[in-house]
Scaffold this motif. Sequence first.
Motif, short mmCIF file in Angstrom:
data_model
loop_
_atom_site.label_atom_id
_atom_site.label_comp_id
_atom_site.label_asym_id
_atom_site.label_seq_id
_atom_site.Cartn_x
_atom_site.Cartn_y
_atom_site.Cartn_z
N CYS A 1 0.83 -1.21 0.00
CA CYS A 1 0.00 0.00 0.00
C CYS A 1 0.87 1.25 0.00
O CYS A 1 0.61 2.21 -0.75
CB CYS A 1 -0.93 -0.02 1.21
SG CYS A 1 -2.02 1.42 1.36
N SER B 1 -8.69 3.99 3.49
CA SER B 1 -7.67 3.02 3.13
C SER B 1 -7.95 1.74 3.91
O SER B 1 -8.23 1.80 5.11
CB SER B 1 -6.27 3.54 3.47
OG SER B 1 -5.27 2.60 3.11
N ALA C 1 -2.94 -7.36 -0.14
CA ALA C 1 -3.60 -6.37 -0.99
C ALA C 1 -4.00 -5.15 -0.16
O ALA C 1 -3.88 -5.12 1.07
CB ALA C 1 -4.86 -6.98 -1.63
N SER C 2 -4.48 -4.12 -0.86
CA SER C 2 -5.06 -2.95 -0.18
C SER C 2 -6.02 -2.27 -1.15
O SER C 2 -5.98 -2.49 -2.37
CB SER C 2 -3.98 -1.96 0.27
OG SER C 2 -3.31 -1.41 -0.85
N ARG C 3 -6.89 -1.44 -0.56
CA ARG C 3 -7.86 -0.68 -1.35
C ARG C 3 -7.91 0.74 -0.81
O ARG C 3 -8.21 0.95 0.36
CB ARG C 3 -9.25 -1.32 -1.29
CG ARG C 3 -10.30 -0.66 -2.17
CD ARG C 3 -11.65 -1.34 -2.00
NE ARG C 3 -12.66 -0.85 -2.93
CZ ARG C 3 -13.38 0.27 -2.76
NH1 ARG C 3 -13.19 1.00 -1.65
NH2 ARG C 3 -14.27 0.64 -3.65
N ASP C 4 -7.58 1.71 -1.66
CA ASP C 4 -7.55 3.12 -1.26
C ASP C 4 -8.52 3.92 -2.12
O ASP C 4 -8.57 3.75 -3.35
CB ASP C 4 -6.14 3.69 -1.41
CG ASP C 4 -5.15 3.00 -0.50
OD1 ASP C 4 -5.08 3.38 0.67
OD2 ASP C 4 -4.46 2.07 -0.97
N GLU C 5 -9.28 4.79 -1.47
CA GLU C 5 -10.26 5.61 -2.18
C GLU C 5 -9.88 7.08 -2.07
O GLU C 5 -9.60 7.58 -0.98
CB GLU C 5 -11.65 5.39 -1.58
CG GLU C 5 -12.77 6.13 -2.31
CD GLU C 5 -14.14 5.80 -1.75
OE1 GLU C 5 -14.96 6.72 -1.63
OE2 GLU C 5 -14.37 4.61 -1.43
N VAL D 1 -10.52 4.88 -7.17
CA VAL D 1 -10.24 3.74 -6.29
C VAL D 1 -8.99 3.03 -6.80
O VAL D 1 -8.92 2.65 -7.98
CB VAL D 1 -11.42 2.76 -6.24
CG1 VAL D 1 -11.07 1.54 -5.39
CG2 VAL D 1 -12.67 3.46 -5.70
N THR E 1 -6.72 -0.25 -6.29
CA THR E 1 -6.59 -1.60 -5.73
C THR E 1 -5.15 -2.05 -5.95
O THR E 1 -4.65 -2.01 -7.07
CB THR E 1 -7.55 -2.58 -6.40
OG1 THR E 1 -8.90 -2.09 -6.26
CG2 THR E 1 -7.44 -3.95 -5.78
N THR E 2 -4.51 -2.46 -4.89
CA THR E 2 -3.10 -2.87 -4.95
C THR E 2 -3.00 -4.35 -4.61
O THR E 2 -3.62 -4.81 -3.64
CB THR E 2 -2.25 -2.06 -3.96
OG1 THR E 2 -2.39 -0.67 -4.25
CG2 THR E 2 -0.79 -2.45 -4.05
N THR E 3 -2.24 -5.08 -5.39
CA THR E 3 -2.02 -6.50 -5.16
C THR E 3 -0.54 -6.75 -4.91
O THR E 3 0.31 -6.30 -5.69
CB THR E 3 -2.48 -7.35 -6.36
OG1 THR E 3 -3.86 -7.08 -6.62
CG2 THR E 3 -2.30 -8.83 -6.07
#
Length: 291
Positions: free
Chosen positions: A135, A172, A178-182, A282, A284-286
Amino acid sequence: MTLPRTDTVVTYPSGDLTSTGTVLHTVPLPDGRTAVVLDRTAFHAVDPVWPDQPADVGTIAVDGRARAVVDAVVGATDGDVFHVGDAPVRTGTEGWSFVVCHLVDDAAGLTPGSPVTVDVDPEARRALSAGHTACHLASLALNEALAPLWTKEVPGDGRGRPDFDRLAIVTSRILPDASRDEYRIGKSLRKKGFPAAELPARLDEIVASANALLAEWVATGAAVSIQRESEGLGDRRLWTCALPGRTASIPCGGTHLRSLAELSGVEIALEAVEAEGALTVVMTTTAHPAF
């Protein structure tokens, strides 16, 4: 019962998965669970102010009997009132003590003064640490990929690039690997010189640029460390990574990998949605483990 007067000593920033400590305080909760506060713990807890990383998974044992820690949240006290997971002030506020509350269904034997052992599930910790490290890398790569779009000077990130991540982030969430940031790009960001209208058409270009940077960074196997002033939960901690060209540092209270060599790759994807006069992006990180 006397309330804690000092912060919990936390050892997870050093990567610890087990710790021994002493029960300082317990709080029965309305749902039947009990919050158990120790003087020292390896258990990472959710911060209610910025709840990005979930709690560790693991157990707490007393007299050789282990029971599951069903959740862990940050607690706070000013010496008069004890808050579990809903502190009215930010972690580190002067005059307050910040503690890890281990939530258990069965608190038998967990009384003040009892010596206990905490054990954290290593795979759950590794997956969240990978997600959190990725992230931070992704935020820095996104900032760098977006840098040419800015038309005005704004505060920089840990590598000196315009800090889009800090200026636009809304939420966040750290996930396993993984992570998800807006991000919200509204009127205030436009006034700061970010050309929101250009972004949707250039998403593919931005993603390609960021992913190229991420591939370059991961290939270095750079060291990752947590720099901290002291061992208390409320003390400032910095995620630091020796990236090519310039070492980056980001304030962070989560857990992380020890090296980028633990990853085989990191990739982002971006999605943009416009609604009610604002653009939401948005990311999305892998994170791909190396082994």
